[in-house]
Design a protein around this motif. Sequence first.
Motif, PDB file in Angstrom:
ATOM      1  N   GLU A 184      70.281   6.470  31.525  1.00  0.00           N
ATOM      2  CA  GLU A 184      71.250   6.450  30.426  1.00  0.00           C
ATOM      3  C   GLU A 184      70.714   7.099  29.154  1.00  0.00           C
ATOM      4  N   ASN A 185      69.520   7.706  29.223  1.00  0.00           N
ATOM      5  CA  ASN A 185      68.888   8.244  28.016  1.00  0.00           C
ATOM      6  C   ASN A 185      69.146   9.726  27.789  1.00  0.00           C
ATOM      7  N   GLY A 186      70.199  10.266  28.390  1.00  0.00           N
ATOM      8  CA  GLY A 186      70.496  11.685  28.257  1.00  0.00           C
ATOM      9  C   GLY A 186      70.807  12.124  26.836  1.00  0.00           C
ATOM     10  N   SER A 187      71.285  11.209  25.994  1.00  0.00           N
ATOM     11  CA  SER A 187      71.606  11.576  24.612  1.00  0.00           C
ATOM     12  C   SER A 187      70.358  11.750  23.760  1.00  0.00           C
ATOM     13  N   LYS A 188      69.228  11.249  24.238  1.00  0.00           N
ATOM     14  CA  LYS A 188      67.974  11.361  23.501  1.00  0.00           C
ATOM     15  C   LYS A 188      67.063  12.454  24.051  1.00  0.00           C
ATOM     16  N   ALA A 189      67.161  12.717  25.347  1.00  0.00           N
ATOM     17  CA  ALA A 189      66.301  13.722  25.966  1.00  0.00           C
ATOM     18  C   ALA A 189      67.123  14.513  26.980  1.00  0.00           C
ATOM     19  N   ASN A 190      67.212  15.820  26.768  1.00  0.00           N
ATOM     20  CA  ASN A 190      68.055  16.651  27.630  1.00  0.00           C
ATOM     21  C   ASN A 190      67.468  16.907  29.007  1.00  0.00           C
ATOM     22  N   ASN A 191      66.218  16.481  29.230  1.00  0.00           N
ATOM     23  CA  ASN A 191      65.662  16.611  30.573  1.00  0.00           C
ATOM     24  C   ASN A 191      66.030  15.422  31.453  1.00  0.00           C
ATOM     25  N   VAL A 192      66.819  14.475  30.890  1.00  0.00           N
ATOM     26  CA  VAL A 192      67.390  13.386  31.684  1.00  0.00           C
ATOM     27  C   VAL A 192      68.778  13.827  32.125  1.00  0.00           C
ATOM     28  N   LEU A 193      68.946  14.020  33.428  1.00  0.00           N
ATOM     29  CA  LEU A 193      70.208  14.515  33.962  1.00  0.00           C
ATOM     30  C   LEU A 193      71.300  13.453  33.897  1.00  0.00           C
ATOM     31  N   PRO A 194      72.573  13.877  33.858  1.00  0.00           N
ATOM     32  CA  PRO A 194      73.659  12.899  33.981  1.00  0.00           C
ATOM     33  C   PRO A 194      73.478  12.092  35.263  1.00  0.00           C
ATOM     34  N   PRO A 195      73.623  10.766  35.201  1.00  0.00           N
ATOM     35  CA  PRO A 195      73.379   9.928  36.380  1.00  0.00           C
ATOM     36  C   PRO A 195      74.182  10.371  37.599  1.00  0.00           C
ATOM     37  N   SER A 197      75.645   8.986  40.808  1.00  0.00           N
ATOM     38  CA  SER A 197      75.995   7.798  41.585  1.00  0.00           C
ATOM     39  C   SER A 197      76.338   8.206  43.010  1.00  0.00           C
ATOM     40  N   LEU A 198      76.424   7.210  43.883  1.00  0.00           N
ATOM     41  CA  LEU A 198      76.794   7.475  45.276  1.00  0.00           C
ATOM     42  C   LEU A 198      78.166   8.132  45.360  1.00  0.00           C
ATOM     43  N   THR A 199      79.087   7.695  44.493  1.00  0.00           N
ATOM     44  CA  THR A 199      80.442   8.264  44.503  1.00  0.00           C
ATOM     45  C   THR A 199      80.412   9.757  44.210  1.00  0.00           C
ATOM     46  N   LYS A 200      79.705  10.152  43.139  1.00  0.00           N
ATOM     47  CA  LYS A 200      79.610  11.564  42.777  1.00  0.00           C
ATOM     48  C   LYS A 200      78.879  12.352  43.860  1.00  0.00           C
ATOM     49  N   LEU A 201      77.808  11.777  44.364  1.00  0.00           N
ATOM     50  CA  LEU A 201      76.982  12.477  45.342  1.00  0.00           C
ATOM     51  C   LEU A 201      77.726  12.718  46.646  1.00  0.00           C
ATOM     52  N   VAL A 257      74.560  19.110  27.008  1.00  0.00           N
ATOM     53  CA  VAL A 257      73.665  18.699  25.933  1.00  0.00           C
ATOM     54  C   VAL A 257      74.366  17.698  25.021  1.00  0.00           C
ATOM     55  N   LYS A 258      73.734  16.550  24.804  1.00  0.00           N
ATOM     56  CA  LYS A 258      74.291  15.527  23.928  1.00  0.00           C
ATOM     57  C   LYS A 258      73.419  15.292  22.696  1.00  0.00           C
ATOM     58  N   GLY A 259      72.216  15.776  22.739  1.00  0.00           N
ATOM     59  CA  GLY A 259      71.272  15.566  21.653  1.00  0.00           C
ATOM     60  C   GLY A 259      69.921  16.125  22.061  1.00  0.00           C
ATOM     61  N   GLY A 260      68.873  15.636  21.405  1.00  0.00           N
ATOM     62  CA  GLY A 260      67.547  16.096  21.774  1.00  0.00           C
ATOM     63  C   GLY A 260      67.003  17.140  20.817  1.00  0.00           C
ATOM     64  N   VAL A 261      65.994  17.890  21.262  1.00  0.00           N
ATOM     65  CA  VAL A 261      65.296  18.828  20.384  1.00  0.00           C
ATOM     66  C   VAL A 261      64.982  20.138  21.099  1.00  0.00           C
ATOM     67  N   ILE A 262      64.692  21.152  20.292  1.00  0.00           N
ATOM     68  CA  ILE A 262      64.049  22.389  20.766  1.00  0.00           C
ATOM     69  C   ILE A 262      62.767  22.538  19.961  1.00  0.00           C
ATOM     70  N   LYS A 263      61.656  22.670  20.634  1.00  0.00           N
ATOM     71  CA  LYS A 263      60.381  22.864  19.953  1.00  0.00           C
ATOM     72  C   LYS A 263      59.854  24.262  20.241  1.00  0.00           C
ATOM     73  N   THR A 264      59.335  24.909  19.201  1.00  0.00           N
ATOM     74  CA  THR A 264      58.737  26.227  19.372  1.00  0.00           C
ATOM     75  C   THR A 264      57.616  26.395  18.344  1.00  0.00           C
ATOM     76  N   TYR A 265      57.095  27.611  18.210  1.00  0.00           N
ATOM     77  CA  TYR A 265      55.993  27.881  17.282  1.00  0.00           C
ATOM     78  C   TYR A 265      56.298  29.165  16.518  1.00  0.00           C
ATOM     79  N   ASP A 266      55.880  29.202  15.257  1.00  0.00           N
ATOM     80  CA  ASP A 266      56.039  30.445  14.509  1.00  0.00           C
ATOM     81  C   ASP A 266      54.884  31.393  14.838  1.00  0.00           C
ATOM     82  N   LYS A 267      54.830  32.558  14.201  1.00  0.00           N
ATOM     83  CA  LYS A 267      53.826  33.562  14.546  1.00  0.00           C
ATOM     84  C   LYS A 267      52.412  33.154  14.164  1.00  0.00           C
TER      85      LYS A 267
END
Length: 397
Positions: A184-195, A197-201, A257-267
């Motif tokens: 249920e933590n997809g809104s905090k981390a985008n690497n958590v896939l939408p759940p 369930s057996l019904t969807k699967l 995407v519901k939330g989360g971050v993008i991290k990168t580096y400058d030059k």
Amino acid sequence: MSRMKRYVLVIFLLLVLLNLTGCWGIKEIEDQTVLVGIGMDVANPSNEEKQLAENGNSYPKKNRVTLTFQIIPFEMRQSSGKSDKSSNELYSNIQETGDSMFQMLRKMATRRSKPMMGHHVKVIVISEELAKRIEIDKLLKFVLRDNDIRPSCLVFISNSKASEVLVSNNSGEVPSLELAGLAENGSKANNVLPPKSLTKLDGIINSGQSFILQNLSSSSDEVAVAGASVIKGKNRKWIGSLSIREVLALSWIRGSVKGGVIKTYDKQGNVLTYEIISAKSKVKAKTSGKDISFQVSIRSKGRLIENWDTKEPADKEEFIKEAEGYFKQELMNMMTDTLHTMQDVHQVDVGGFRNHLRIQHPKVWRKVEQDWDSVFSRSDVKFDVDLIIEDTGSSVK
């Protein structure tokens, strides 16, 4: 009131009382063992199973799968609210090996006095090694047909043994319940896939399309999400994995995407972090003869939440534009690398492109749907990203 009316009223009341006699087949909760999780591994009988078999507790079977049943006996549930209880007092794991999932489940009746109740199964964890060998629809067939296990149950893939994922050394935790919470933590981390369930699967498997399931990795003390497993539609088996970074990119492509971050580096190598406020994805399918292509347009607004370059004020307009360029390039690189993994490495569409072609060009779709993974692998996909920093957060000066 006349005598006849009294008779009618008495008969009516008697009929009402007959309907208030309760449940004829009631089973007291004290006489039940609650099953909350199931793990599936390549067959490896436990020492307990071997000893029981040697002493006569055996039946005709082929050892193909080892199931781990995570149970919460009633007496454990009564004391689970106490903070001084260790995790191994909150649940118990029992293993059974064989070739019929349902038979193994029923076999527990010969090893436990209180029958297992499957209405509260939260998760099913399948090991990566088992998913390579046996089609996932075969592994889940008995669950989909068994009314005892609810279709809302979630399915995961484990990098290691599923039995290892269903173990926790942290006090006060039941692993199956923790895994259900992670989904249920997809809104905090985008690497958590939408759940899933057996019904969807069940619907996805029957459609014949390739798909992904959330990967889990385990340590001695805890379990974490770790990318995704790719299941090929034609053979319903595991064919590879996506990294955490690729799952992040896939969430942008699929518009989840519901939330989360993008991290990168400058030059100069300083950390820059972008917090996502809003994100939208639009996929345009194009056809020209036998050629099929896609245009993926990403629109996002967010805030610059972290900047390690202390010499450069974060509110300068030129710096904001430069930071937007860094984040845009990082997102473009992520999606391009993920597209390469889908088209060239695994040669499957797990980005949902099939649905856009099916909706936007149904006639073309009907011609290519039987060999879609192969067609997609040859299709051209372009990305367009518009990323705006509209907030730099509170001042740190």
